[in-house]
Design a protein around this motif. Structure first.
Motif, PDB file in Angstrom:
ATOM      1  N   GLY A 191      40.871  39.303  32.296  1.00 13.14           N
ATOM      2  CA  GLY A 191      39.717  40.169  32.113  1.00 13.14           C
ATOM      3  C   GLY A 191      38.511  39.827  32.962  1.00 13.14           C
ATOM      4  N   LYS A 192      38.599  38.791  33.776  1.00 15.26           N
ATOM      5  CA  LYS A 192      37.474  38.385  34.614  1.00 15.26           C
ATOM      6  C   LYS A 192      37.799  38.635  36.077  1.00 15.26           C
ATOM      7  N   ASP A 193      36.849  39.237  36.789  1.00 14.65           N
ATOM      8  CA  ASP A 193      37.002  39.448  38.226  1.00 14.65           C
ATOM      9  C   ASP A 193      36.604  38.176  38.969  1.00 14.65           C
ATOM     10  N   THR A 194      37.452  37.801  39.912  1.00 14.58           N
ATOM     11  CA  THR A 194      37.216  36.595  40.698  1.00 14.58           C
ATOM     12  C   THR A 194      37.534  36.889  42.153  1.00 14.58           C
ATOM     13  N   GLU A 195      36.721  36.364  43.046  1.00 12.64           N
ATOM     14  CA  GLU A 195      37.011  36.481  44.465  1.00 12.64           C
ATOM     15  C   GLU A 195      37.302  35.086  44.999  1.00 12.64           C
ATOM     16  N   THR A 242      47.420  38.440  33.410  1.00 10.59           N
ATOM     17  CA  THR A 242      47.176  37.695  32.176  1.00 10.59           C
ATOM     18  C   THR A 242      48.005  36.427  32.213  1.00 10.59           C
ATOM     19  N   GLU A 282      45.995  42.089  44.192  1.00 12.04           N
ATOM     20  CA  GLU A 282      44.679  42.717  44.102  1.00 12.04           C
ATOM     21  C   GLU A 282      44.843  44.053  43.384  1.00 12.04           C
ATOM     22  N   ASP A 283      43.839  44.466  42.644  1.00 13.95           N
ATOM     23  CA  ASP A 283      43.849  45.731  41.889  1.00 13.95           C
ATOM     24  C   ASP A 283      44.877  45.749  40.773  1.00 13.95           C
ATOM     25  N   THR A 288      41.754  40.073  39.211  1.00 16.07           N
ATOM     26  CA  THR A 288      41.282  40.204  37.838  1.00 16.07           C
ATOM     27  C   THR A 288      42.248  39.415  36.977  1.00 16.07           C
ATOM     28  N   LYS A 301      40.460  39.468  45.879  1.00 15.20           N
ATOM     29  CA  LYS A 301      39.810  39.779  44.604  1.00 15.20           C
ATOM     30  C   LYS A 301      40.888  39.945  43.539  1.00 15.20           C
ATOM     31  N   GLU A 344      45.906  43.786  36.777  1.00 14.61           N
ATOM     32  CA  GLU A 344      45.403  42.994  35.655  1.00 14.61           C
ATOM     33  C   GLU A 344      46.383  41.854  35.426  1.00 14.61           C
TER      34      GLU A 344
END
Length: 177
Positions: free
Chosen positions: A29-33, A92, A87-88, A26, A24, A90
């Motif tokens: 700004g979008k969460d993606t798995e 960019t 994971e966890d 981010t 997972k 941000e």
């Protein structure tokens, strides 16, 4: 049977890593798995699984800076970290840099790169801009020499360094004005 290939009975095979793993992330700004191999680099996850191709693969050894992205506002070489390790956080990429100031317009560094003609072929530009954003976030650049030193991990084969430094100085001067 080929004698060069070892054969193991099913119950005696050496352990191996799972072929895919759920990760997972981010990003912008979008969460993606993603379902990826655990050894997939962040660079490959961004480019090959998320179609975020602004981040470039240059040397794939952390020496050129073309793959620079921001993780929690700090610059990293995405070719040197595994996606699973982020994971966890941000993340960019260049595609999300314009969103950082919340205006929806170009980030001041993107605008300064245009105004100063701080690119030629453009291949290194996404990594240069992400690195410059990180440099400004770090707050350690107080002089032209500082900028040159702190941007030394980003290579521009076209030699646009003078204009890159000028663009970064423009944005730093705007922040202090």
């Amino acid at each position: 049977m080929n004698p060069a290939v070892e054969s193991y009975p099913l119950d005696k095979r050496p352990p191996s890593l799972p072929p895919i793993h759920s990760v997972k992330l981010t990003v912008n700004g979008k969460d993606t798995e993603l379902q990826i191999s655990p050894w997939t680099t962040l660079l490959d996850a961004l480019r090959e699984y998320m179609d975020l191709t602004g981040t470039k693969k240059g040397c794939d050894h952390g020496q050129c800076g073309a793959c620079t992205v921001l993780v929690n506002g700090k610059r990293i070489n995405s070719c040197l970290t595994l996606a699973i390790m982020q994971e966890d956080t941000e993340i960019t990429t260049i595609e999300g840099v314009a969103q950082l100031d919340g205006t929806g317009y170009l980030h001041p560094l993107q605008q300064a790169f245009i105004e100063r003609d701080a690119f030629q072929c453009g291949y290194c530009t996404p990594g240069q801009i992400c690195s410059a954003v990180g440099l400004i976030n770090e707050g350690n650049a107080k002089s032209t020499a500082d900028i040159r030193e702190l941007m030394s991990g980003n290579i521009c084969r076209c030699g646009a360094y003078t204009n890159i430094v000028d663009a970064i100085e423009d944005v730093l001067n705007q922040k202090t004005a």
